[in-house]
Design a protein around this motif. Structure first.
Motif, mmCIF file in Angstrom:
data_model
loop_
_atom_site.group_PDB
_atom_site.id
_atom_site.type_symbol
_atom_site.label_atom_id
_atom_site.label_comp_id
_atom_site.label_asym_id
_atom_site.label_seq_id
_atom_site.Cartn_x
_atom_site.Cartn_y
_atom_site.Cartn_z
ATOM 1 N N ALA A 42 -16.226 24.807 36.197
ATOM 2 C CA ALA A 42 -16.382 25.854 37.207
ATOM 3 C C ALA A 42 -15.775 27.176 36.741
ATOM 4 O O ALA A 42 -16.377 28.246 36.892
ATOM 5 N N LEU A 43 -14.584 27.108 36.145
ATOM 6 C CA LEU A 43 -13.912 28.333 35.709
ATOM 7 C C LEU A 43 -14.596 28.951 34.501
ATOM 8 O O LEU A 43 -14.562 30.180 34.325
ATOM 9 N N MET A 44 -15.212 28.127 33.658
ATOM 10 C CA MET A 44 -15.900 28.670 32.486
ATOM 11 C C MET A 44 -17.012 29.633 32.896
ATOM 12 O O MET A 44 -17.303 30.602 32.188
ATOM 13 N N GLU A 45 -17.613 29.389 34.044
ATOM 14 C CA GLU A 45 -18.706 30.245 34.493
ATOM 15 C C GLU A 45 -18.182 31.545 35.096
ATOM 16 O O GLU A 45 -18.741 32.620 34.866
ATOM 17 N N SER A 46 -17.100 31.464 35.873
ATOM 18 C CA SER A 46 -16.607 32.649 36.578
ATOM 19 C C SER A 46 -15.589 33.449 35.770
ATOM 20 O O SER A 46 -15.435 34.654 35.979
ATOM 21 N N PHE A 47 -14.907 32.799 34.848
ATOM 22 C CA PHE A 47 -13.805 33.442 34.122
ATOM 23 C C PHE A 47 -14.221 33.963 32.757
ATOM 24 O O PHE A 47 -13.738 34.997 32.303
ATOM 25 N N SER A 48 -15.113 33.272 32.075
ATOM 26 C CA SER A 48 -15.609 33.644 30.738
ATOM 27 C C SER A 48 -14.465 33.960 29.771
ATOM 28 O O SER A 48 -14.282 35.098 29.334
ATOM 29 N N PRO A 49 -13.660 32.963 29.409
ATOM 30 C CA PRO A 49 -12.493 33.219 28.561
ATOM 31 C C PRO A 49 -12.857 33.470 27.103
ATOM 32 O O PRO A 49 -13.941 33.116 26.643
ATOM 33 N N ASP A 50 -11.906 34.106 26.393
ATOM 34 C CA ASP A 50 -12.026 34.256 24.941
ATOM 35 C C ASP A 50 -11.563 32.997 24.226
ATOM 36 O O ASP A 50 -12.067 32.648 23.163
ATOM 37 N N ILE A 51 -10.540 32.338 24.821
ATOM 38 C CA ILE A 51 -9.940 31.143 24.225
ATOM 39 C C ILE A 51 -9.928 30.027 25.260
ATOM 40 O O ILE A 51 -9.552 30.249 26.414
ATOM 41 N N LEU A 52 -10.319 28.840 24.850
ATOM 42 C CA LEU A 52 -10.206 27.646 25.690
ATOM 43 C C LEU A 52 -9.189 26.712 25.058
ATOM 44 O O LEU A 52 -9.343 26.303 23.908
ATOM 45 N N ILE A 53 -8.119 26.397 25.800
ATOM 46 C CA ILE A 53 -7.134 25.407 25.364
ATOM 47 C C ILE A 53 -7.314 24.188 26.258
ATOM 48 O O ILE A 53 -7.135 24.277 27.474
ATOM 49 N N THR A 54 -7.691 23.058 25.692
ATOM 50 C CA THR A 54 -7.970 21.894 26.530
ATOM 51 C C THR A 54 -7.341 20.623 25.979
ATOM 52 O O THR A 54 -7.328 20.390 24.768
ATOM 53 N N ASP A 55 -6.811 19.823 26.896
ATOM 54 C CA ASP A 55 -6.297 18.505 26.560
ATOM 55 C C ASP A 55 -7.485 17.553 26.372
ATOM 56 O O ASP A 55 -8.596 17.826 26.842
ATOM 57 N N VAL A 56 -7.250 16.445 25.687
ATOM 58 C CA VAL A 56 -8.310 15.454 25.492
ATOM 59 C C VAL A 56 -8.360 14.479 26.664
ATOM 60 O O VAL A 56 -9.414 14.224 27.245
#
Length: 480
Positions: A42-56
């Protein structure tokens, strides 16, 4: 000017999100937090970040799932993967998915903030973080050991409140750095951080230093002077070496903490103060209370949230990380950049560090100045350590082990035979790891908590490994 960007942090551990988020915001990044794949999407669509830090490992699935598709839709996005599954397979999967960086948990926060800076530089085709002048400190703390991860978690829990904190640890472990981190990441960060060391002030002057004094209050008092409480108004007051505070000063400090008001020495009108208190000591305060040298009621006032810093000898996995950090710091201060040779790194790991992180910092700074070579070798390091620090042939066992592993690996790879033995990584662990577990447990008389600490893993992980290898901890005690 250092590059800044927008970062989406995805982790189901709120403490990690708070610390990482605040550290990145300090460097000027705009940060959003998600705790699941669904929230990430959901946030990827509204926020459009330069960097994604994600846990597995996320509550609703594998954090690596969908990463390749995200990168395909957003080619300029750089992804940093975090994972407690510190396996070769996870690292390979992260690379195959197109991740910019993979950091195993526990990770060092400064390493993560550097990875973000590098990712932004890579995205824009710019210089790396050091060339841009970006501060390398997410926190003024360095460490990826389990003990330091617990310190980070505690820091995260106290950032949004003003509870009193008592930092415990041997001299040189970095107690003031913890206080600075809590202040600089917390809600009082725009106000003063004031430190006072009780052991460094004559007993008769402590109250004047803490609470201030009026003109003529004593010989030499030529004008009204604000004390540390007033100087820290709205911010944080760090009371270092609180165990050395005289009893009479303890009584007055307790009164101030209870009332929130300070009366200067020689004064009569109280001043309202609003400060957060962080105290620190290397002494055993409960023992001092038994000896009537520390007030029990003051102890309870200060010890609302305890933070225990381990000695460096109990977090050896951080030694090389810290050493390189201090060499990098020296280079930032204008000294030639120095690297550690492998034999020097082995020597650092072999030393017991009675002076803790402060001793390591001093030695690295000295070598940065005195070493004429760009690579610091063991011989140079040995001259900087105490004469009885480690035996001259300390590296021999490590060198012999490395050679044995090298020869074993060549045999397993089938060098010259045309066929390699499968499952090489697991086979090597099956040879080495049981010995490591057995000897470590035997050295602590079968105590699994202490063994897990020495190994740098949590107790549940240790138990699983013992079960996997069919080892009985009750049979791994030292003989009487």
């Amino acid at each position: 000017m250092a590059a800044t960007g927008t970062v989406l942090v995805v982790d189901d551990d709120p403490a990690i999100c708070v610390v990482v988020g605040e550290a990145l915001r300090r460097q000027g990044h705009k940060v959003k937090i998600a705790g699941s794949i669904r929230e990430r999407t959901a946030l990827m669509e509204s926020f459009s970040p330069d960097i994604l830090i994600t846990d597995v490992m996320l509550p609703d699935g594998d954090g690596l799932d969908g990463v390749a598709e995200i990168i395909e839709r957003k080619p300029d996005l750089n992804v940093i993967i975090l994972s407690a599954q510190n396996t070769l397979n996870t690292a390979i999967r992260a690379t195959e998915k197109g991740a910019f960086e993979y950091l195993p948990k526990p990770f060092d926060l400064n390493e993560l903030t550097r990875a973000v800076a590098d990712a932004l530089g890579h995205r824009s085709g710019g210089a790396d973080a050091s060339e841009q002048g970006l501060p390398h400190d997410g926190l003024p703390l360095v460490g990826r050991s389990p003990a330091m991860q617990e310190v980070y978690r505690t820091i995260a829990r106290v950032l949004s409140n003003d509870l009193s904190i008592l930092v415990l640890g041997e001299s040189g472990t970095g107690k003031e750095l913890v206080a600075e981190a809590i202040h600089s990441l917390g809600q009082r960060r725009t106000r003063p951080f004031v430190a006072i060391n009780m052991a460094a002030i004559p007993r008769e002057l402590i109250e004047a230093e803490l609470f201030g004094y009026e003109k003529g209050a004593f010989t030499g008092a030529q004008a009204r002077t604000a004390g540390k409480f007033e100087q820290a108004q709205g911010g944080t007051l760090f009371l270092d070496e609180i165990g050395d505070m005289p009893m009479e000063a303890q009584t007055r400090l307790l009164r101030v903490l209870q009332s929130g008001e300070v009366t200067t020495v020689g004064g009569s009108k109280p001043v309202r103060v609003d400060v957060r208190i962080i105290a620190a000591t290397n002494k055993d305060l409960p023992r001092l209370i038994e000896d009537n040298r520390f007030r029990q009621d003051l102890y309870y006032r200060l010890n609302v949230v305890p933070v225990s810093l381990p000695p460096l000898r109990e977090r050896r996995e951080d030694v090389i990380l810290l050493a390189r950090h201090f060499l990098d710091r020296a280079a930032q201060d204008g000294l030639p950049r120095k690297a550690l040779a492998e034999d020097a790194a082995q020597l650092l790991m072999a030393y017991h560090w009675p002076g803790n992180v402060r001793e390591l910092q001093n030695i690295m700074q000295r070598l940065a100045v005195l070493s004429r070579e760009n690579v610091i070798a063991a011989d140079m390091l040995r001259h900087a350590l105490p004469l009885d620090a480690v035996p001259a042939d300390h590296a021999a066992p490590a060198g012999q082990l490395a050679q044995a592993v090298r020869e074993w690996t060549k045999r397993q790879l089938g060098v010259g035979l045309g066929q390699a033995n499968p499952q090489l990584h697991d086979n090597l662990l099956a040879v080495i790891e049981p010995i490591l577990l057995q000897e470590t447990l035997a050295s602590v008389d079968g105590n699994q908590i202490r063994a897990a600490g020495l190994l740098g893993i949590n107790r549940n992980t240790l138990r699983k490994k013992l079960t996997d290898y069919g080892l009985d901890p009750l049979q791994l005690r030292l003989s009487d």
